[in-house]
Design an enzyme around this catalytic site. Structure first.
Site, mmCIF file in Angstrom:
data_model
loop_
_atom_site.group_PDB
_atom_site.id
_atom_site.type_symbol
_atom_site.label_atom_id
_atom_site.label_comp_id
_atom_site.label_asym_id
_atom_site.label_seq_id
_atom_site.Cartn_x
_atom_site.Cartn_y
_atom_site.Cartn_z
ATOM 1 N N ASP A 8 0.964 -0.999 -0.317
ATOM 2 C CA ASP A 8 0.393 -0.286 0.248
ATOM 3 C C ASP A 8 1.547 1.467 -0.053
ATOM 4 O O ASP A 8 1.565 1.764 1.451
ATOM 5 C CB ASP A 8 -1.032 -0.085 1.477
ATOM 6 N N PHE A 9 1.405 1.439 -1.266
ATOM 7 C CA PHE A 9 2.165 2.822 -1.132
ATOM 8 C C PHE A 9 1.773 3.827 -1.757
ATOM 9 O O PHE A 9 1.946 4.809 -2.271
ATOM 10 C CB PHE A 9 3.580 2.381 -2.133
ATOM 11 N N LYS A 10 -0.041 3.694 -2.203
ATOM 12 C CA LYS A 10 -1.045 4.826 -2.378
ATOM 13 C C LYS A 10 0.303 5.504 -3.972
ATOM 14 O O LYS A 10 0.033 6.914 -3.198
ATOM 15 C CB LYS A 10 -1.647 5.722 -1.502
ATOM 16 N N ALA B 149 1.189 8.167 -6.392
ATOM 17 C CA ALA B 149 0.482 9.112 -6.549
ATOM 18 C C ALA B 149 1.783 9.937 -7.977
ATOM 19 O O ALA B 149 1.950 11.725 -6.995
ATOM 20 C CB ALA B 149 -0.283 10.070 -5.890
ATOM 21 N N ASP B 150 2.658 9.387 -8.900
ATOM 22 C CA ASP B 150 3.457 10.749 -9.748
ATOM 23 C C ASP B 150 2.641 10.428 -10.725
ATOM 24 O O ASP B 150 2.155 9.349 -11.500
ATOM 25 C CB ASP B 150 5.170 10.053 -8.571
ATOM 26 N N SER C 26 6.225 7.964 -15.796
ATOM 27 C CA SER C 26 7.545 7.301 -15.323
ATOM 28 C C SER C 26 8.242 7.489 -13.847
ATOM 29 O O SER C 26 9.474 5.791 -13.386
ATOM 30 C CB SER C 26 8.072 8.918 -15.779
ATOM 31 N N SER D 53 -10.700 6.183 3.702
ATOM 32 C CA SER D 53 -12.203 5.745 4.759
ATOM 33 C C SER D 53 -12.368 6.955 5.353
ATOM 34 O O SER D 53 -13.172 6.877 6.099
ATOM 35 C CB SER D 53 -11.114 5.129 5.170
HETATM 36 O O1 3DU Z 1 -7.529 1.288 10.206
HETATM 37 P P1 3DU Z 1 -7.062 0.062 10.695
HETATM 38 O O2 3DU Z 1 -5.428 -0.301 11.401
HETATM 39 O O3 3DU Z 1 -7.813 -1.176 10.759
HETATM 40 O O4 3DU Z 1 -5.945 0.054 9.050
HETATM 41 C C1 3DU Z 1 -6.419 0.631 8.431
HETATM 42 C C2 3DU Z 1 -5.273 -0.185 6.536
HETATM 43 O O5 3DU Z 1 -6.258 0.558 5.454
HETATM 44 C C3 3DU Z 1 -4.568 0.860 7.153
HETATM 45 O O6 3DU Z 1 -3.001 1.013 6.855
HETATM 46 C C4 3DU Z 1 -4.016 2.404 6.310
HETATM 47 O O7 3DU Z 1 -3.592 2.904 6.114
HETATM 48 C C5 3DU Z 1 -5.308 1.731 5.304
HETATM 49 N N1 3DU Z 1 -6.083 2.485 3.688
HETATM 50 C C6 3DU Z 1 -7.310 3.572 4.902
HETATM 51 O O8 3DU Z 1 -8.007 3.434 6.572
HETATM 52 C C7 3DU Z 1 -8.112 3.962 4.186
HETATM 53 C C8 3DU Z 1 -7.730 4.352 3.304
HETATM 54 O O9 3DU Z 1 -8.854 5.253 2.295
HETATM 55 C C9 3DU Z 1 -7.075 3.840 2.020
HETATM 56 C C10 3DU Z 1 -6.173 2.595 2.614
#
Ligand code: 3DU
Length: 216
Positions: free
Chosen positions: A59-61, A63-64, A67, A115
């Site tokens: 999960d490195f999200k 966003a660049d 290249s 979220s």
């Molecule tokens: O809230 P938790 O501890 O259950 O972790 C949620 C994980 O999901 C955490 O790694 C966070 O960086 C990731 N995440 C989100 O919480 C919300 C998003 O929209 C995307 C990823």
């Protein structure tokens, strides 16, 4: 059955390996992000994969520009089974990651709406458009929020068959019952803190797994 993805956001290598080992019986996939990789190094992904024998998603999200996205994807997908990227950077940036993933038979998972509460400021207004883009590009998964079931439902309706990967259950307060009415087989819930911070991560993972099983 809806799958369980453990967010392994601990910042200690031994702890990460211990939790991965203890919970592997109950989790379907492990998500590794910046906290663990920056506290150790990228090879932790390989170690966790070998030890758990589970799907490992970074999960490195990302966003660049294309290249740079390509370089990040090449490095990450040496070890990981998939990578999470942002969609708001646009089609070319996502395609750059998809090209690397396709060569290696790996997954690209795109964020639509996050979220946390702040996601309503800038992400929510464009999230349906991002979901449409995810569908057009045929990504392998989309991230959508368990904290807002009505939004989760709307995004799922847009992306159709593309699996949903949904954070927000546990520490963020998402309602698992409601979420499981929306999700279907091959979708994932992501659970982090309420497993790895619990007194007994194995029991906590087991509890989530059983809840998923009982919903079948
Ligand atoms: O809230 P938790 O501890 O259950 O972790 C949620 C994980 O999901 C955490 O790694 C966070 O960086 C990731 N995440 C989100 O919480 C919300 C998003 O929209 C995307 C990823």
């Amino acid at each position: 059955m809806v799958k369980l993805m453990l967010a392994l956001d601990v910042m200690d290598k031994d702890k990460a390996l211990k939790i991965a080992r203890e919970t592997s019986e109950y989790v379907d996939a492990i998500k590794i992000g910046y906290p663990l990789v920056l506290a150790t190094n990228l090879k932790i992904v390989k170690e966790i994969k070998e030890l758990s024998n589970k799907e490992v998603i970074c999960d490195f999200k990302v966003a660049d520009i294309p290249s740079t996205n390509e370089k990040i994807a090449k490095l990450t997908l040496q070890y990981a089974d998939g990578i999470i990227c942002h969609g708001f950077v646009g089609e070319d940036s996502i395609r750059a990651i998809q090209n690397v993933a396709k060569e290696n038979n790996k997954k690209v998972i795109m964020v639509t709406e996050m979220s946390h509460p702040g996601a309503v400021m800038f992400m929510q207004p464009i999230a349906n458009e991002l979901a449409k883009l995810a569908k057009k590009l045929g990504v392998d998964g989309v991230v959508a929020p368990s904290t807002r079931p009505e939004r989760l439902k709307e995004i799922k309706e847009i992306v159709g068959e593309i699996p949903i990967v949904s954070p927000g259950i546990g520490a963020q307060g998402g309602d698992l019952e409601k979420v499981l009415e929306i999700l279907s087989d091959n979708d994932y819930i992501i659970v982090g803190r309420s497993i790895y911070n619990s007194e007994n991560p194995k029991e906590s993972a087991k509890m989530y797994k059983e809840k998923l099983k009982n919903r079948e």
